[in-house]
Design a protein around this motif. Structure first.
Motif, PDB file in Angstrom:
ATOM      1  N   ALA A  73       1.524   4.263 -11.564  1.00  0.00           N
ATOM      2  CA  ALA A  73       1.718   2.943 -10.959  1.00  0.00           C
ATOM      3  C   ALA A  73       1.938   3.057  -9.459  1.00  0.00           C
ATOM      4  CB  ALA A  73       2.911   2.241 -11.612  1.00  0.00           C
ATOM      5  N   GLU A  74       2.763   4.034  -9.045  1.00  0.00           N
ATOM      6  CA  GLU A  74       3.007   4.219  -7.618  1.00  0.00           C
ATOM      7  C   GLU A  74       1.737   4.627  -6.887  1.00  0.00           C
ATOM      8  OE1 GLU A  74       6.118   7.045  -7.488  1.00  0.00           O
ATOM      9  OE2 GLU A  74       7.696   5.620  -8.062  1.00  0.00           O
ATOM     10  N   SER A  75       0.967   5.480  -7.542  1.00  0.00           N
ATOM     11  CA  SER A  75      -0.292   5.900  -6.928  1.00  0.00           C
ATOM     12  C   SER A  75      -1.250   4.733  -6.776  1.00  0.00           C
ATOM     13  CB  SER A  75      -0.940   7.008  -7.771  1.00  0.00           C
ATOM     14  OG  SER A  75      -2.189   7.377  -7.247  1.00  0.00           O
ATOM     15  N   ASN A  76      -1.272   3.868  -7.798  1.00  0.00           N
ATOM     16  CA  ASN A  76      -2.149   2.697  -7.717  1.00  0.00           C
ATOM     17  C   ASN A  76      -1.716   1.753  -6.597  1.00  0.00           C
ATOM     18  OD1 ASN A  76      -3.782   3.518  -9.806  1.00  0.00           O
ATOM     19  ND2 ASN A  76      -2.597   2.465 -11.381  1.00  0.00           N
ATOM     20  N   GLN A  77      -0.395   1.619  -6.407  1.00  0.00           N
ATOM     21  CA  GLN A  77       0.094   0.754  -5.334  1.00  0.00           C
ATOM     22  C   GLN A  77      -0.355   1.260  -3.974  1.00  0.00           C
ATOM     23  OE1 GLN A  77       4.334   0.406  -5.737  1.00  0.00           O
ATOM     24  NE2 GLN A  77       4.175  -1.396  -7.054  1.00  0.00           N
ATOM     25  N   LEU A  78      -0.350   2.587  -3.817  1.00  0.00           N
ATOM     26  CA  LEU A  78      -0.763   3.159  -2.537  1.00  0.00           C
ATOM     27  C   LEU A  78      -2.235   2.928  -2.257  1.00  0.00           C
ATOM     28  CD1 LEU A  78       1.182   6.542  -2.598  1.00  0.00           C
ATOM     29  CD2 LEU A  78       1.720   4.487  -1.269  1.00  0.00           C
ATOM     30  N   ARG A  79      -2.972   2.588  -3.291  1.00  0.00           N
ATOM     31  CA  ARG A  79      -4.413   2.383  -3.105  1.00  0.00           C
ATOM     32  C   ARG A  79      -4.778   0.901  -3.089  1.00  0.00           C
ATOM     33  NH1 ARG A  79      -4.860   7.169  -6.490  1.00  0.00           N
ATOM     34  NH2 ARG A  79      -4.852   5.906  -8.357  1.00  0.00           N
ATOM     35  N   GLN A  80      -3.741   0.002  -2.920  1.00  0.00           N
ATOM     36  CA  GLN A  80      -4.006  -1.425  -3.001  1.00  0.00           C
ATOM     37  C   GLN A  80      -3.925  -2.108  -1.641  1.00  0.00           C
ATOM     38  OE1 GLN A  80      -1.644  -3.266  -6.013  1.00  0.00           O
ATOM     39  NE2 GLN A  80      -2.330  -1.898  -7.638  1.00  0.00           N
ATOM     40  N   GLY A  81      -3.978  -1.318  -0.553  1.00  0.00           N
ATOM     41  CA  GLY A  81      -3.977  -1.904   0.776  1.00  0.00           C
ATOM     42  C   GLY A  81      -5.360  -2.410   1.159  1.00  0.00           C
ATOM     43  N   ILE A  82      -5.395  -3.190   2.261  1.00  0.00           N
ATOM     44  CA  ILE A  82      -6.659  -3.701   2.779  1.00  0.00           C
ATOM     45  C   ILE A  82      -6.775  -3.283   4.239  1.00  0.00           C
ATOM     46  CG2 ILE A  82      -6.742  -5.647   1.171  1.00  0.00           C
ATOM     47  CD1 ILE A  82      -5.615  -7.416   3.336  1.00  0.00           C
ATOM     48  N   THR A  83      -7.927  -3.523   4.839  1.00  0.00           N
ATOM     49  CA  THR A  83      -8.127  -3.139   6.228  1.00  0.00           C
ATOM     50  C   THR A  83      -7.232  -3.978   7.144  1.00  0.00           C
ATOM     51  OG1 THR A  83      -9.915  -4.725   6.601  1.00  0.00           O
ATOM     52  CG2 THR A  83     -10.522  -2.561   5.703  1.00  0.00           C
ATOM     53  N   LYS A  84      -6.996  -3.470   8.353  1.00  0.00           N
ATOM     54  CA  LYS A  84      -6.116  -4.173   9.280  1.00  0.00           C
ATOM     55  C   LYS A  84      -6.696  -5.529   9.665  1.00  0.00           C
ATOM     56  CE  LYS A  84      -3.522  -3.655  13.557  1.00  0.00           C
ATOM     57  NZ  LYS A  84      -3.187  -2.779  14.702  1.00  0.00           N
ATOM     58  N   ALA A  85      -8.012  -5.586   9.871  1.00  0.00           N
ATOM     59  CA  ALA A  85      -8.645  -6.863  10.238  1.00  0.00           C
ATOM     60  C   ALA A  85      -8.468  -7.895   9.133  1.00  0.00           C
ATOM     61  CB  ALA A  85     -10.128  -6.643  10.530  1.00  0.00           C
ATOM     62  N   ASP A  86      -8.690  -7.457   7.866  1.00  0.00           N
ATOM     63  CA  ASP A  86      -8.497  -8.380   6.742  1.00  0.00           C
ATOM     64  C   ASP A  86      -7.031  -8.773   6.613  1.00  0.00           C
ATOM     65  OD1 ASP A  86     -11.166  -8.311   6.175  1.00  0.00           O
ATOM     66  OD2 ASP A  86     -10.988  -6.734   4.662  1.00  0.00           O
ATOM     67  N   ALA A  87      -6.125  -7.820   6.903  1.00  0.00           N
ATOM     68  CA  ALA A  87      -4.701  -8.121   6.802  1.00  0.00           C
ATOM     69  C   ALA A  87      -4.288  -9.166   7.841  1.00  0.00           C
ATOM     70  CB  ALA A  87      -3.893  -6.840   6.981  1.00  0.00           C
ATOM     71  N   GLU A  88      -4.796  -9.033   9.054  1.00  0.00           N
ATOM     72  CA  GLU A  88      -4.452 -10.005  10.096  1.00  0.00           C
ATOM     73  C   GLU A  88      -4.950 -11.402   9.736  1.00  0.00           C
ATOM     74  OE1 GLU A  88      -5.979  -8.399  13.687  1.00  0.00           O
ATOM     75  OE2 GLU A  88      -4.242  -7.101  14.036  1.00  0.00           O
ATOM     76  N   THR A  89      -6.146 -11.489   9.188  1.00  0.00           N
ATOM     77  CA  THR A  89      -6.680 -12.779   8.765  1.00  0.00           C
ATOM     78  C   THR A  89      -5.832 -13.383   7.649  1.00  0.00           C
ATOM     79  OG1 THR A  89      -8.916 -12.083   9.361  1.00  0.00           O
ATOM     80  CG2 THR A  89      -8.716 -13.951   7.853  1.00  0.00           C
ATOM     81  N   HIS A  90      -5.469 -12.534   6.695  1.00  0.00           N
ATOM     82  CA  HIS A  90      -4.679 -12.988   5.551  1.00  0.00           C
ATOM     83  C   HIS A  90      -3.306 -13.480   5.997  1.00  0.00           C
ATOM     84  CE1 HIS A  90      -3.777 -13.265   1.313  1.00  0.00           C
ATOM     85  NE2 HIS A  90      -2.718 -12.458   1.438  1.00  0.00           N
ATOM     86  N   VAL A  91      -2.651 -12.708   6.861  1.00  0.00           N
ATOM     87  CA  VAL A  91      -1.311 -13.069   7.328  1.00  0.00           C
ATOM     88  C   VAL A  91      -1.352 -14.327   8.188  1.00  0.00           C
ATOM     89  CG1 VAL A  91       0.577 -12.331   8.827  1.00  0.00           C
ATOM     90  CG2 VAL A  91      -0.409 -10.733   7.169  1.00  0.00           C
TER      91      VAL A  91
END
Length: 322
Positions: free
Chosen positions: A216-234
């Motif tokens: 589960a912890e390993s899967n969480q580490l692989r659930q990020g998105i790119t910085k550009a997508d993160a800025e748009t989302h936030v």
């Protein structure tokens, strides 16, 4: 010479246990050759072409190997022509054409006892050039007309020796190890496997709970998105009032590592952050004796700053930027 294999289709009643009665047999030598009786010369010019022509002529049938070419003589002498074996496939090699033969139990016993040792092929050839065209059969004999072929008994012995050598390597045994040593090694390995299966070493395993948590912890580490997508989302959540502008840097960092965690936080907060940090007429009284920055904030806003660990100046700056 390039290799080309084919396997003639087995009939249903012939697909049972063969008890190791299969072996490769040298059928036609490479190059130019002639018989001891003076016939020839014949030439195997293109082994692949001969293999293909033989396959087309045989169709779905296997090619019989008889005893002493009785198949060609039975019409004249009236005797039966039982098969000693069946050619199941052919292969072109550097020294000619070889056939994969499934021997009958009787023929296999004769070969093991060296009652028969040699093979004599039957092939069609060009009467003008002597070039071999296709193979029509073969016979076991002790008086072969061609002495260019490997003896059948020898080829079986060589194959057995090669298999034993490979088995020694796989088992990590010395090249001089005999069959008794090979059997002992196999039995020891089987016993070790049985013991390990009955008494597993705890050091080699982990509890299922720890394993699932690690996954589960390993899967969480692989659930990020790119910085550009993160800025748009936030930015979208800032505009909708779910988070304050000054939280953008933290939110973008979290999204690039674990977007589901950020979304879970936003869902828990709801679109109330901007209403908390935005001044209202009912709560706009200023505290006496406060600093110039604090004077611009009401009680609720100051409480939010304290809870979030930010200064009044940071909140005022973020609000101006928004």
């Amino acid at each position: 010479m390039n290799s080309e294999n084919f396997t003639l289709e087995l009939q249903t009643e012939q697909t049972g246990q063969t008890d190791g009665r299969e072996s490769w047999v040298h059928l036609v030598p490479a190059g130019t050759f002639r018989g001891k009786d003076g016939r020839g010369p014949w030439t195997l010019k293109d082994a692949n072409t001969v293999v293909n022509a033989t396959r087309q002529r045989a169709g779905r049938n296997q090619i019989a190997i008889d005893y002493e070419h009785q198949t060609q003589r039975s019409e004249a002498n009236g005797k039966p022509a039982p098969a000693a074996g069946w050619i199941m496939g052919m292969q072109s090699r550097a020294d000619g054409i070889w056939g994969l033969v499934q021997w009958t139990p009787q023929a296999a016993e004769m070969l093991a006892n060296r009652e028969y040792r040699y093979i004599s092929p039957v092939f069609q050839y060009s009467t003008k050039t002597g070039e071999v065209a296709l193979i029509t059969g073969a016979g076991l004999t002790n008086k072969p007309n061609l002495d260019h072929l490997a003896a059948v008994a020898n080829s079986q012995e060589n194959q057995n020796m090669e298999q034993l050598e490979e088995l020694r390597k796989l088992l990590g045994l010395d090249a001089t190890a005999d069959m008794a040593a090979i059997v002992a090694k196999v039995q020891a390995l089987l016993s070790a496997i049985a013991v390990n299966s009955a008494n597993p070493d705890p050091a080699q395993f982990v509890p299922i709970g720890d394993f699932q948590r690690a996954v589960a912890e390993s899967n969480q580490l692989r659930q990020g998105i790119t910085k550009a997508d993160a800025e748009t989302h936030v930015s979208a959540h800032i505009a909708s009032g779910h988070i304050a502008p000054f939280m953008k840097e933290w939110a973008v960092s979290l999204c690039t590592v674990n977007k589901p965690a950020f979304d879970s936080f936003v869902a828990g907060v709801g679109p109330s952050v901007l209403r908390i940090v935005t001044p209202t007429h009912a709560t706009s009284q200023r505290r006496p004796g406060s600093s110039s920055a604090n004077e611009n904030l009401n009680e609720i806003e100051l409480a939010v700053c304290a809870q979030m660990g930010i200064t009044a100046e940071e909140l005022i700056k973020a609000r101006a930027a928004d």
